[in-house]
Design an enzyme around this catalytic site. Structure first.
Site, PDB file in Angstrom:
ATOM      1  N   GLU A  17     135.584  31.927 -13.452  1.00  0.00           N
ATOM      2  CA  GLU A  17     135.754  33.267 -12.863  1.00  0.00           C
ATOM      3  C   GLU A  17     135.858  33.195 -11.333  1.00  0.00           C
ATOM      4  OE1 GLU A  17     132.624  35.787 -14.416  1.00  0.00           O
ATOM      5  OE2 GLU A  17     133.765  36.147 -16.237  1.00  0.00           O
ATOM      6  N   GLU A  66     136.085  33.384 -22.783  1.00  0.00           N
ATOM      7  CA  GLU A  66     134.849  34.179 -22.912  1.00  0.00           C
ATOM      8  C   GLU A  66     135.197  35.541 -23.464  1.00  0.00           C
ATOM      9  OE1 GLU A  66     132.169  34.644 -19.592  1.00  0.00           O
ATOM     10  OE2 GLU A  66     132.582  32.599 -18.894  1.00  0.00           O
TER      11      GLU A  66
HETATM   12  C1  BGP Z   1     130.749  36.018 -17.140  1.00  0.00           C
HETATM   13  C2  BGP Z   1     130.218  34.661 -16.809  1.00  0.00           C
HETATM   14  C3  BGP Z   1     129.260  34.083 -17.778  1.00  0.00           C
HETATM   15  C4  BGP Z   1     128.513  35.072 -18.635  1.00  0.00           C
HETATM   16  C5  BGP Z   1     129.260  36.330 -18.985  1.00  0.00           C
HETATM   17  C6  BGP Z   1     128.427  37.444 -19.574  1.00  0.00           C
HETATM   18  O1  BGP Z   1     130.885  36.736 -15.956  1.00  0.00           O
HETATM   19  O2  BGP Z   1     131.245  33.714 -16.641  1.00  0.00           O
HETATM   20  O3  BGP Z   1     128.482  33.149 -17.116  1.00  0.00           O
HETATM   21  O4  BGP Z   1     127.226  35.218 -18.306  1.00  0.00           O
HETATM   22  O5  BGP Z   1     129.965  36.847 -17.900  1.00  0.00           O
HETATM   23  O6  BGP Z   1     127.783  38.139 -18.571  1.00  0.00           O
HETATM   24  P1  BGP Z   1     126.241  38.454 -18.591  1.00  0.00           P
HETATM   25  O7  BGP Z   1     125.567  37.153 -18.843  1.00  0.00           O
HETATM   26  O8  BGP Z   1     125.930  39.014 -17.284  1.00  0.00           O
HETATM   27  O9  BGP Z   1     126.048  39.413 -19.700  1.00  0.00           O
END
Ligand code: BGP
Length: 479
Positions: A180, A376
């Site tokens: 990201e 993701e």
């Molecule tokens: C993205 C990241 C991850 C992950 C995901 C979910 O931004 O790449 O590392 O954590 O989001 O977000 P969160 O964990 O804040 O729910």
């Protein structure tokens, strides 16, 4: 005929700091994510607005133990294999390899740990997909250079890349340079080790750091192609289309501009140059980029082979300040979006929009004409453990089913070339934005709570069996 191509890479994705724990083991050095605390100060630290470069005993730091995957990875990979994973996306912790971020010799303990993890995957026919840098800046380099504010980070990153490319060249085909990368604009400390001093021009600093990361990414792609001619190098974007809040032309324009904040990165990484509008924007904002002729040449030579992205929700925006004020919601606390009245939201306010995934897939393919990879996607939710230990997470299955259906339409009906799908957090792990354990994504439950208590025991949720069937039928049976 199946909706998905043969060899479609089904799997899951994690990040070192959110699952490994063991933050001081094996000579590992301290990293930005280790000092991002749980609680109300988390966002301030992540954004670089509150200085924390060491651990303070008054705070709890979720990354220190996380789900202790450092010691559990073998049993966790057995569970991934049971679901039939064909790919496992994970990140390498920079400071396990180079504890100070730029050491001359890489740590054998660190390399051996990841080699064992990779071998474990390969043993079950699971392809490793490695994120080289997932919200991870060595503290030693933040102290020395101010993180990605400084050009010298590029060489340090390249040293780290060379160490892992040489070691894993025979075993790993898929790599992502930065997770990201556009989150640098929203969480500059967590993503890039950037702290702001009083009176600094934050936009200048963020775009300069972005440029250094983009150059580092291009140089890493070039280096990888030299060392591993067969490898596939990808960039990674926190994606999610901006919708205009209304069909007022000014709102349409505002949405286009908001999307450009993201395309700034992928245009540079996929096309090898900044678009004209990006130069104009920087000029208007008074941003003077330290960008050499060599940087521009390297960007051209180091374009990525595929585009990967995370997708959780779409976003919307408006040109009208009153509308923005009225409909602004914290949602993803890191990225601004307005409340879309047509969508439902998760318990954390992330708006659920499977069609938005199809829109994003089409938009990115139209723009770049390169293969895509969804690395993701998932639902963070509170799970209830029944007395018999079972977990009935239908809401998670519903979310994933709807998104996989949308993705199958993009593949089947629109012809988008998609390499694979790694859902986020196949095993419960620490939330990046909130630091909570309660915000669970997994098919596999981990017994641990927000306060850090629990046995760390792993167990299968209903979604575990569902995803196993999805993979076994190559996405045909989503029931
Ligand atoms: C993205 C990241 C991850 C992950 C995901 C979910 O931004 O790449 O590392 O954590 O989001 O977000 P969160 O964990 O804040 O729910």
């Amino acid at each position: 005929m199946s909706r998905f191509p043969d060899g479609f890479l089904w799997g899951g994705a994690t990040a070192a700091n959110q699952c490994e724990g063991a933050y001081q083991e094996g000579g590992r050095g301290l990293s930005s994510v280790d000092v991002v605390p749980f609680g109300p100060d988390r966002m301030k630290v992540s954004r670089g607005q509150m200085k924390m470069l060491d651990c303070d005993p008054a705070y709890q730091y979720p990354a220190h133990e996380a789900i202790d995957m450092y010691h559990h990875y073998k049993e966790d990979i057995v569970l991934f294999a049971e679901m039939g994973f064909r790919v496992y996306r994970f990140s390498i912790a920079w400071t396990r390899i180079l504890p100070n971020g730029d050491d001359e010799t890489p740590s054998e303990t660190g390399l051996a740990f990841y080699e064992s993890l990779i071998d474990e995957c390969l043993q079950y026919g699971i392809q490793p997909l490695i994120t080289i840098c997932h919200f991870d800046a060595p503290i030693a380099l933040i102290k020395k250079y101010g993180g990605w504010k400084d050009r010298r980070m590029i060489n340090a990153y390249l040293k780290y890349c060379a160490a892992i490319f040489h070691r894993f060249k025979e075993k790993v085909k898929y790599w992502l340079t930065f997770n990201e990368i556009n989150m640098l604009l929203h969480m500059p400390f967590m993503g890039a080790g950037i702290l702001f001093e009083e009176g600094e021009n934050q936009e200048q600093i963020k775009y300069q750091a972005a440029h250094y990361e983009i150059v580092a990414s291009a140089r890493a792609v070039k280096l990888a192609h030299e060392i591993m001619p067969e490898c596939m190098m990808g960039c990674m974007l926190a994606a999610g289309q901006y919708y205009p809040f209304t069909c007022h032309p000014d709102d349409v324009y505002a949405a286009m501009e908001a999307d450009r904040d993201n395309y700034f990165f992928t245009d540079a990484q996929a096309r090898g140059e900044y678009p004209v509008w990006a130069w104009k924007r920087m000029e208007r904002a008074g941003i003077k980029l330290d960008c050499t002729a060599e940087d521009l040449a390297v960007m051209k030579e180091g374009t990525v082979d595929f585009i990967s992205f995370s997708y959780y929700a779409s976003r919307s925006t408006s040109a009208d300040p009153e509308t923005v004020e009225k409909y602004k919601k914290p949602g993803n606390a890191a990225i601004m979006s307005l409340l879309n009245p047509y969508l439902k939201a998760s318990e954390w306010g992330w708006q659920i929009d499977p069609v938005g995934l199809r829109v994003t897939l089409n938009t990115l393919f139209d723009r770049y004409q390169k293969p895509l990879f969804i690395v993701e996607n998932g639902l963070g939710a509170v799970d209830k453990v029944e007395e018999d230990g079972s977990i009935h997470d239908d809401y998670r299955i519903d979310y994933l089913r709807a998104h996989i259906e949308a993705m199958s339409k993009a593949v089947e009906e629109d012809g988008v070339p998609l390499l694979g799908y790694t859902m986020w957090g196949p095993i419960d792990l620490v939330s990046a934005s909130s630091g909570e354990m309660k915000k669970r994504y997994g098919f596999i439950y981990v017994d641990k709570d927000n306060e850090g208590k629990g046995s760390l025991a792993r167990s299968r949720k209903d979604s575990f069996y569902w995803y196993k069937k999805v993979i076994a039928t190559n996405g045909e049976d989503l029931s």
